[in-house]
Design a protein around this motif. Structure first.
Motif, PDB file in Angstrom:
ATOM      1  N   PHE A 158       0.833  -1.213   0.000  1.00 20.50           N
ATOM      2  CA  PHE A 158       0.000   0.000   0.000  1.00 20.50           C
ATOM      3  C   PHE A 158       0.868   1.265   0.000  1.00 20.50           C
ATOM      4  CE2 PHE A 158      -2.362   3.121   2.689  1.00 20.50           C
ATOM      5  CZ  PHE A 158      -3.427   3.348   1.830  1.00 20.50           C
ATOM      6  N   LEU A 159       1.818   1.345   0.914  1.00 23.70           N
ATOM      7  CA  LEU A 159       2.719   2.501   0.953  1.00 23.70           C
ATOM      8  C   LEU A 159       3.853   2.339  -0.054  1.00 23.70           C
ATOM      9  CD1 LEU A 159       4.009   5.062   2.115  1.00 23.70           C
ATOM     10  CD2 LEU A 159       4.880   3.702   4.036  1.00 23.70           C
ATOM     11  N   ASP A 166      10.011  -7.777  -3.156  1.00 26.79           N
ATOM     12  CA  ASP A 166       8.684  -8.068  -2.605  1.00 26.79           C
ATOM     13  C   ASP A 166       8.305  -9.486  -2.971  1.00 26.79           C
ATOM     14  OD1 ASP A 166       5.714  -7.964  -2.118  1.00 26.79           O
ATOM     15  OD2 ASP A 166       6.178  -5.865  -1.704  1.00 26.79           O
ATOM     16  N   SER A 167       7.581 -10.134  -2.078  1.00 28.03           N
ATOM     17  CA  SER A 167       7.129 -11.499  -2.400  1.00 28.03           C
ATOM     18  C   SER A 167       5.721 -11.483  -2.992  1.00 28.03           C
ATOM     19  CB  SER A 167       7.180 -12.369  -1.145  1.00 28.03           C
ATOM     20  OG  SER A 167       6.408 -11.767  -0.129  1.00 28.03           O
ATOM     21  N   ILE A 220       2.639 -10.816  -1.916  1.00 31.62           N
ATOM     22  CA  ILE A 220       1.526 -11.481  -1.215  1.00 31.62           C
ATOM     23  C   ILE A 220       0.199 -11.026  -1.821  1.00 31.62           C
ATOM     24  CG2 ILE A 220       0.277 -11.606   0.975  1.00 31.62           C
ATOM     25  CD1 ILE A 220       2.943 -11.327   2.424  1.00 31.62           C
ATOM     26  N   ASP A 250      11.604 -13.420  -1.178  1.00 29.62           N
ATOM     27  CA  ASP A 250      11.131 -13.359   0.206  1.00 29.62           C
ATOM     28  C   ASP A 250      12.246 -12.814   1.094  1.00 29.62           C
ATOM     29  OD1 ASP A 250      10.255 -14.031   2.865  1.00 29.62           O
ATOM     30  OD2 ASP A 250       8.836 -15.418   1.929  1.00 29.62           O
ATOM     31  N   LEU A 251      11.905 -11.819   1.863  1.00 29.73           N
ATOM     32  CA  LEU A 251      12.866 -11.209   2.784  1.00 29.73           C
ATOM     33  C   LEU A 251      13.436 -12.240   3.746  1.00 29.73           C
ATOM     34  CD1 LEU A 251      14.050  -8.594   4.107  1.00 29.73           C
ATOM     35  CD2 LEU A 251      11.946  -8.445   5.415  1.00 29.73           C
ATOM     36  N   LEU A 266       9.739  -1.854   4.496  1.00 30.87           N
ATOM     37  CA  LEU A 266       8.285  -1.778   4.705  1.00 30.87           C
ATOM     38  C   LEU A 266       7.685  -3.174   4.841  1.00 30.87           C
ATOM     39  CD1 LEU A 266       7.403   0.772   1.851  1.00 30.87           C
ATOM     40  CD2 LEU A 266       7.811   1.301   4.246  1.00 30.87           C
ATOM     41  N   SER A 315       7.865   1.620  11.342  1.00 33.23           N
ATOM     42  CA  SER A 315       7.192   1.174  12.554  1.00 33.23           C
ATOM     43  C   SER A 315       5.814   1.846  12.604  1.00 33.23           C
ATOM     44  CB  SER A 315       8.040   1.503  13.783  1.00 33.23           C
ATOM     45  OG  SER A 315       7.444   0.924  14.926  1.00 33.23           O
ATOM     46  N   TYR A 354       1.374  -7.830  16.547  1.00 33.18           N
ATOM     47  CA  TYR A 354       1.910  -6.928  15.517  1.00 33.18           C
ATOM     48  C   TYR A 354       2.740  -5.814  16.160  1.00 33.18           C
ATOM     49  CZ  TYR A 354       1.678  -3.115  12.047  1.00 33.18           C
ATOM     50  OH  TYR A 354       1.983  -2.083  11.192  1.00 33.18           O
ATOM     51  N   LYS A 385       6.929  -5.041  16.230  1.00 33.96           N
ATOM     52  CA  LYS A 385       7.509  -3.764  15.770  1.00 33.96           C
ATOM     53  C   LYS A 385       8.425  -3.188  16.851  1.00 33.96           C
ATOM     54  CE  LYS A 385       5.812  -3.278  11.624  1.00 33.96           C
ATOM     55  NZ  LYS A 385       6.567  -2.937  10.410  1.00 33.96           N
ATOM     56  N   LEU A 433      -2.502   4.877   8.121  1.00 30.87           N
ATOM     57  CA  LEU A 433      -2.486   5.489   6.791  1.00 30.87           C
ATOM     58  C   LEU A 433      -3.888   5.512   6.176  1.00 30.87           C
ATOM     59  CD1 LEU A 433       0.763   3.869   5.325  1.00 30.87           C
ATOM     60  CD2 LEU A 433       0.507   6.056   6.495  1.00 30.87           C
ATOM     61  N   ARG A 447      -2.028  -0.285  -4.718  1.00 29.45           N
ATOM     62  CA  ARG A 447      -2.310  -1.510  -3.941  1.00 29.45           C
ATOM     63  C   ARG A 447      -3.278  -1.068  -2.861  1.00 29.45           C
ATOM     64  NH1 ARG A 447      -2.065  -4.580   1.268  1.00 29.45           N
ATOM     65  NH2 ARG A 447      -3.840  -5.666   0.414  1.00 29.45           N
ATOM     66  N   ARG A 476      -5.937  -0.785   0.073  1.00 26.76           N
ATOM     67  CA  ARG A 476      -6.356  -1.509   1.291  1.00 26.76           C
ATOM     68  C   ARG A 476      -7.670  -0.902   1.763  1.00 26.76           C
ATOM     69  NH1 ARG A 476      -1.855  -1.976   5.875  1.00 26.76           N
ATOM     70  NH2 ARG A 476      -3.670  -2.909   6.864  1.00 26.76           N
ATOM     71  N   ASN A 499      -5.669  -7.265   4.541  1.00 25.90           N
ATOM     72  CA  ASN A 499      -4.465  -8.004   4.908  1.00 25.90           C
ATOM     73  C   ASN A 499      -4.752  -9.279   5.693  1.00 25.90           C
ATOM     74  OD1 ASN A 499      -2.956  -6.140   3.619  1.00 25.90           O
ATOM     75  ND2 ASN A 499      -1.710  -5.553   5.362  1.00 25.90           N
TER      76      ASN A 499
HETATM   77  N1  LIG Z   1      -0.800   0.955   6.542  1.00 25.97           N
HETATM   78  C1  LIG Z   1      -0.714   1.554   7.706  1.00 25.97           C
HETATM   79  O1  LIG Z   1      -1.679   2.156   8.221  1.00 25.97           O
HETATM   80  C2  LIG Z   1       0.566   1.536   8.482  1.00 25.97           C
HETATM   81  C3  LIG Z   1       0.673   2.302   9.643  1.00 25.97           C
HETATM   82  C4  LIG Z   1       1.839   2.277  10.380  1.00 25.97           C
HETATM   83  C5  LIG Z   1       2.904   1.508   9.933  1.00 25.97           C
HETATM   84  N2  LIG Z   1       2.791   0.775   8.816  1.00 25.97           N
HETATM   85  C6  LIG Z   1       3.942  -0.034   8.384  1.00 25.97           C
HETATM   86  O2  LIG Z   1       4.281   0.350   7.060  1.00 25.97           O
HETATM   87  C7  LIG Z   1       4.717  -0.774   6.328  1.00 25.97           C
HETATM   88  C8  LIG Z   1       3.957  -0.860   5.019  1.00 25.97           C
HETATM   89  O3  LIG Z   1       2.568  -1.030   5.295  1.00 25.97           O
HETATM   90  P1  LIG Z   1       1.524  -1.243   4.122  1.00 25.97           P
HETATM   91  O4  LIG Z   1       0.223  -0.753   4.582  1.00 25.97           O
HETATM   92  O5  LIG Z   1       2.096  -0.754   2.849  1.00 25.97           O
HETATM   93  O6  LIG Z   1       1.459  -2.838   4.097  1.00 25.97           O
HETATM   94  P2  LIG Z   1       1.117  -3.838   2.920  1.00 25.97           P
HETATM   95  O7  LIG Z   1       0.664  -5.077   3.601  1.00 25.97           O
HETATM   96  O8  LIG Z   1       0.248  -3.212   1.910  1.00 25.97           O
HETATM   97  O9  LIG Z   1       2.537  -4.090   2.236  1.00 25.97           O
HETATM   98  C9  LIG Z   1       3.490  -4.978   2.719  1.00 25.97           C
HETATM   99  C10 LIG Z   1       4.281  -5.495   1.528  1.00 25.97           C
HETATM  100  O10 LIG Z   1       5.324  -6.325   2.033  1.00 25.97           O
HETATM  101  C11 LIG Z   1       5.390  -7.504   1.255  1.00 25.97           C
HETATM  102  N3  LIG Z   1       5.934  -8.582   2.079  1.00 25.97           N
HETATM  103  C12 LIG Z   1       5.407  -9.092   3.239  1.00 25.97           C
HETATM  104  N4  LIG Z   1       6.204 -10.074   3.703  1.00 25.97           N
HETATM  105  C13 LIG Z   1       7.250 -10.169   2.850  1.00 25.97           C
HETATM  106  C14 LIG Z   1       8.414 -10.978   2.793  1.00 25.97           C
HETATM  107  N5  LIG Z   1       8.627 -11.921   3.730  1.00 25.97           N
HETATM  108  N6  LIG Z   1       9.278 -10.814   1.780  1.00 25.97           N
HETATM  109  C15 LIG Z   1       9.064  -9.867   0.831  1.00 25.97           C
HETATM  110  N7  LIG Z   1       7.977  -9.066   0.820  1.00 25.97           N
HETATM  111  C16 LIG Z   1       7.081  -9.221   1.816  1.00 25.97           C
HETATM  112  C17 LIG Z   1       3.950  -7.765   0.820  1.00 25.97           C
HETATM  113  O11 LIG Z   1       3.892  -8.584  -0.336  1.00 25.97           O
HETATM  114  C18 LIG Z   1       3.432  -6.355   0.581  1.00 25.97           C
HETATM  115  O12 LIG Z   1       3.635  -5.972  -0.743  1.00 25.97           O
HETATM  116  C19 LIG Z   1       4.571  -1.968   7.241  1.00 25.97           C
HETATM  117  O13 LIG Z   1       5.826  -2.286   7.802  1.00 25.97           O
HETATM  118  C20 LIG Z   1       3.610  -1.496   8.311  1.00 25.97           C
HETATM  119  O14 LIG Z   1       3.835  -2.151   9.533  1.00 25.97           O
HETATM  120  C21 LIG Z   1       1.659   0.780   8.071  1.00 25.97           C
END
Ligand SMILES: NC(=O)c1ccc[n+]([C@@H]2O[C@H](COP(=O)([O-])OP(=O)(O)OC[C@H]3O[C@@H](n4cnc5c(N)ncnc54)[C@H](O)[C@@H]3O)[C@@H](O)[C@H]2O)c1
Length: 459
Positions: free
Chosen positions: A144-145, A164-165, A167, A188-189, A208, A251, A275, A279, A304, A310, A312, A451
């Motif tokens: 998403f971000l 990125d994997s 998901i 995969d990370l 991320l 975080s 979760y 973190k 966010l 992407r 959400r 998610n």
């Molecule tokens: N969305 C929010 O409101 C929010 C708020 C605070 C913090 N965050 C943090 O920001 C970051 C991004 O959030 P988001 O909303 O974009 O999440 P998201 O779930 O949309 O994106 C996560 C991405 O990481 C990839 N991923 C997950 N596990 C993986 C692995 N093992 N190897 C490779 N890729 C992998 C997924 O395929 C996905 O594309 C996260 O770390 C989250 O904790 C998000």
């Protein structure tokens, strides 16, 4: 000298040289012997490659054969042919400045590619005529971000590698306009080899990737611990070994859990989910690794909102906007809880500010990321969205409450990075509603937008 390029003595350690270059506006240094005579030039990438191939960082820079010996003399700089040859070699190796030496081999002046080209009317490849913004690895760049950040980094002139994997699929990445600066690695990370390989020639890392959100980590505790803690730690260690000093860790303000006061970065942490606990654990591990040569930045973001390729629909503003469209009603659980909100594009903006900031300002530190004016109670969020989208009725359900309740202070971010949000929840809600209404987003109930369904995400 016209440009304050970095000059290091041959006895300087590789890690010190990397640090000096990093603190300068340049991406290379001139190496001088103990008498001040010019020996050759090195780029920051040359030095990192030495470390990746087994160097420790403590070795003296003069012990290695220097990569670039471009130089001009007071005589040769007047010669068009000689200058032209040096310019094309510099372009080939991505070096931007050349010293002009005295007969004794001392650096008397510095010329850039543009200076030489102007002087002799040479044509150059403008793409590398200024310091490159750098190459950024975005782990989780299809999220998403991540996809919003990757596109903005590219627009700003950075090269971007996404690991990125997928998901939730890779559609978000495919929607980024064709760009030679983008490299996408599916992996995969949690795989150490993939993780180390993805660091080659990287200047800065943004982590991320995670199992994101309380419900998703509750359903997948093992993957959550593997990704959010163990793989995170491995990536940070690999960066430290390779002297990739700029490491931004995503975080969350969820680490505060429940708090009565306005919470700054020093406030007690009070996690209410696995979760948030993962973190916190990773924050501690990463900050514990910090030193002069590895300077991580922890970004505790608010929740966010907004449109992303992407998408959400499990984030409060996005959910309410979507429900307004699909059900003509907004459902509020509780309503009195405080939640700091942050637009996804504004979040990307903060990451870019951190990547461009002096590491001494942002390194080895924690920032709350958001803005004081976007600390909302959930009731208020519902009222704003309902009003914006045309008096949507609001219903209440107090049976399924989210325990999180925190109001956060963003003073530090405002002061150090002068961040002011541009996005607002009313306009973001309108944009999402319009995208649903126009069919640009279809079938918002699909699992891929949530998610906690990730194990069974479907296109
Ligand atoms: N969305 C929010 O409101 C929010 C708020 C605070 C913090 N965050 C943090 O920001 C970051 C991004 O959030 P988001 O909303 O974009 O999440 P998201 O779930 O949309 O994106 C996560 C991405 O990481 C990839 N991923 C997950 N596990 C993986 C692995 N093992 N190897 C490779 N890729 C992998 C997924 O395929 C996905 O594309 C996260 O770390 C989250 O904790 C998000």
């Amino acid at each position: 000298m016209k440009y304050p390029v970095v000059c290091v003595e041959s006895g300087t350690s590789i890690q010190r040289a990397i640090q000096s270059i990093e603190r300068s506006p340049f991406d290379a240094a001139f190496v001088l012997d103990e008498t001040g005579s010019y020996l050759g030039g090195v780029t920051i990438m040359d030095l990192r490659r030495l470390l990746i191939s087994g160097g420790q960082g403590k070795e003296k820079i003069g012990e290695y054969p220097l990569k670039h010996e471009f130089k001009l003399t007071e005589q040769s700089i007047k010669n068009r042919e000689e200058s032209g040859r040096v310019v094309s070699d510099m372009e080939l190796y991505g070096v931007h400045f050349v010293p002009v030496l005295t007969p004794e081999g001392k650096v008397k002046d510095v010329f850039s590619i543009e200076d030489l080209s102007r002087m002799h009317g040479l044509s150059t490849n403008n793409a590398i005529s200024t310091k490159p913004a750098g190459r950024v690895l975005v782990v989780g760049g299809a999220g998403f971000l991540g996809c919003v950040l990757a596109e903005r980094l590219l627009q700003r002139g950075f090269s971007v590698r996404i690991l990125d994997s997928f998901i939730y699929g890779r559609r978000a990445i495919d929607s980024i306009p064709g760009n030679a600066g983008l490299e996408v690695v599916e992996g995969d990370l949690r795989n150490i080899h993939t993780c180390v390989k993805s660091l080659e020639d990287i200047d800065a890392v943004v982590l991320l990737a995670a199992i994101v959100g309380d419900p998703a980590s509750k359903i997948r505790p093992t993957e959550t611990i593997e990704t959010n803690v163990l793989a995170t730690q491995a990536l940070a260690s690999a960066c430290k070994l390779h002297h990739i000093n700029r490491f931004l860790y995503a975080s969350t303000c969820s680490v505060y859990g429940i708090g009565a006061e306005e919470l700054d970065e020093q406030a007690a942490l009070n996690p209410v989910s696995l979760y948030a606990r993962t973190k916190i654990e990773s924050e501690k591990i990463i900050l514990g690794m910090g030193d002069d040569y590895f300077s991580p930045t922890i970004l505790r973001m608010g929740t966010l909102y907004g449109y992303s390729p992407r998408m959400r629909f499990d984030l409060v503003v996005n959910t309410m906007s979507m429900k307004s469209f699909t059900e003509g009603e907004i459902q509020v659980f509780g309503g009195k809880q405080w939640r700091p909100l942050l637009g996804v594009e504004d979040a990307a903006d903060v990451y870019i500010r951190c990547i461009e900031a002096d590491l001494r300002e942002v390194g080895n530190q924690v920032f709350n990321v958001g803005s004081d004016i976007q600390n909302y109670q959930i009731d208020e969020v519902a009222k704003i969205i309902a009003g914006t989208l045309g008096d949507i009725p609001i219903s209440r359900d107090d049976s399924n409450l989210d325990a999180r309740d925190y109001r956060v202070s963003f003073d530090k971010l405002t002061k150090i990075l002068q961040f002011i949000p541009k996005q607002r929840i009313d306009t973001a809600a309108r944009e999402i509603f319009d995208k649903l209404n126009s069919g640009a987003i279809q079938n918002p109930e699909q699992k891929i937008y949530y998610n906690h369904y990730f194990d069974s995400a479907e296109e």
